[in-house]
Design an enzyme around this catalytic site. Structure first.
Site, PDB file in Angstrom:
ATOM      1  N   HIS A  42     -28.705 -15.797  44.095  1.00 13.60           N
ATOM      2  CA  HIS A  42     -27.845 -15.308  43.038  1.00 13.60           C
ATOM      3  C   HIS A  42     -26.841 -14.462  44.064  1.00 13.60           C
ATOM      4  O   HIS A  42     -27.076 -13.489  44.362  1.00 13.60           O
ATOM      5  CB  HIS A  42     -28.476 -14.655  41.995  1.00 13.60           C
ATOM      6  N   HIS A  53     -22.197 -12.852  43.896  1.00 11.39           N
ATOM      7  CA  HIS A  53     -20.979 -12.812  43.066  1.00 11.39           C
ATOM      8  C   HIS A  53     -19.867 -13.276  43.559  1.00 11.39           C
ATOM      9  O   HIS A  53     -19.158 -12.436  44.038  1.00 11.39           O
ATOM     10  CB  HIS A  53     -21.068 -11.196  42.545  1.00 11.39           C
ATOM     11  N   HIS A  74     -19.831 -13.116  35.765  1.00 13.86           N
ATOM     12  CA  HIS A  74     -20.889 -12.688  36.465  1.00 13.86           C
ATOM     13  C   HIS A  74     -21.154 -12.983  37.820  1.00 13.86           C
ATOM     14  O   HIS A  74     -20.935 -12.352  38.581  1.00 13.86           O
ATOM     15  CB  HIS A  74     -22.212 -12.759  35.388  1.00 13.86           C
ATOM     16  N   SER A 104     -34.018  -6.403  38.384  1.00  9.82           N
ATOM     17  CA  SER A 104     -34.062  -6.817  37.195  1.00  9.82           C
ATOM     18  C   SER A 104     -33.537  -8.148  36.947  1.00  9.82           C
ATOM     19  O   SER A 104     -33.894  -8.981  35.917  1.00  9.82           O
ATOM     20  CB  SER A 104     -33.088  -6.029  36.189  1.00  9.82           C
ATOM     21  N   GLU A 105     -32.795  -8.919  38.253  1.00 10.87           N
ATOM     22  CA  GLU A 105     -32.306 -10.174  38.087  1.00 10.87           C
ATOM     23  C   GLU A 105     -33.523 -11.147  38.391  1.00 10.87           C
ATOM     24  O   GLU A 105     -33.234 -12.328  38.453  1.00 10.87           O
ATOM     25  CB  GLU A 105     -30.911 -10.379  38.917  1.00 10.87           C
TER      26      GLU A 105
HETATM   27 ZN    ZN Z   1     -25.727 -10.606  39.248  1.00  5.64          ZN
END
Ligand code: ZN
Length: 221
Positions: free
Chosen positions: A94, A96, A157, A74-75
């Site tokens: 991406h 975290h 996030h 979904s990202e």
């Molecule tokens: Zn994320």
């Protein structure tokens, strides 16, 4: 790199992100632009430490699955937003990262020019405003920032970096989190002065001499 090598490289860098503590459980995603309207990306719902080359998916510019056994994350729309805004980049990561996210929770920005190497790589590191993780709103939130920098924090996030290669995007993620760790310690110890205009001028000059053309967020040139 050919597609086989890119798949292997994504797996290796996934392990490194995991070992550095920048992804927990199924967090994070890595992608590469294969060509017009084709992107190789890590799948939904897998630990970045456990991926095999055949687990990767290929998606198009609408986020639709083109090849692969697994689901599109979904990202992926956040990656697509970065590719759309930056035709010059070939890879997006991406993650975290702990310190980077902690600073956003405390409302502390990494935009101030305090570390010369960070300034040379990114200019300031902006924080994109809060959006629900994995939402289309999150993809839109990064657009104005990724246009003007190679790395950013996403409020509460994570972080996103781009590069001309996967390794370049990875090293930017590593550097961003390292800067966050240093700033966390420095701000805890006391007042931190920004670089002065003469120091900034010399960094910008050195970048030009080395032929670095990536954007510098928030830095007058
Ligand atoms: Zn994320």
């Amino acid at each position: 790199m050919n597609e086989v090598e890119l798949r292997e490289s994504i797996c290796k860098l996934g392990v490194r992100l995991y070992e550095l503590g920048m992804v927990a459980a199924t967090d994070g995603n890595l992608s590469v632009r294969l060509g017009p309207d084709r992107y190789l990306c890590t799948p939904s719902g897998m630990s970045k430490a456990e991926m095999l080359p055949e687990d990767m998916i290929i998606a198009d510019g609408q986020g639709q699955l083109v090849a692969g056994e697994r689901k599109v994350t979904s990202e992926f729309f956040t990656h697509l937003a970065a590719y759309e805004e930056r035709p010059d980049v070939m890879a997006v990561i991406h993650a975290h990262p702990t310190y980077g996210i902690a600073l956003t929770l405390a409302g502390i920005s990494l935009e101030a020019p305090v570390l010369p190497e960070t300034v040379a790589m990114f200019g300031g590191i902006p924080t994109a405003p809060y959006a629900t993780p994995s939402s289309k709103e999150g993809a839109e939130a990064i657009r104005p920032y990724i246009r003007e920098c190679d790395g950013l924090l996403m409020d509460r996030h994570g972080a996103l970096t781009v590069g001309k290669t996967l390794m370049e995007a990875f090293m930017k993620m590593e550097k961003l989190e390292h800067a966050a760790q240093i700033c966390y310690l420095a701000y805890a110890l006391g007042k931190v002065a920004p670089l002065n205009s003469e120091q900034m001028r010399k960094i910008i000059q050195a970048r030009t001499e080395y032929g670095v053309s990536s954007p510098m967020y928030g830095v007058e040139r």
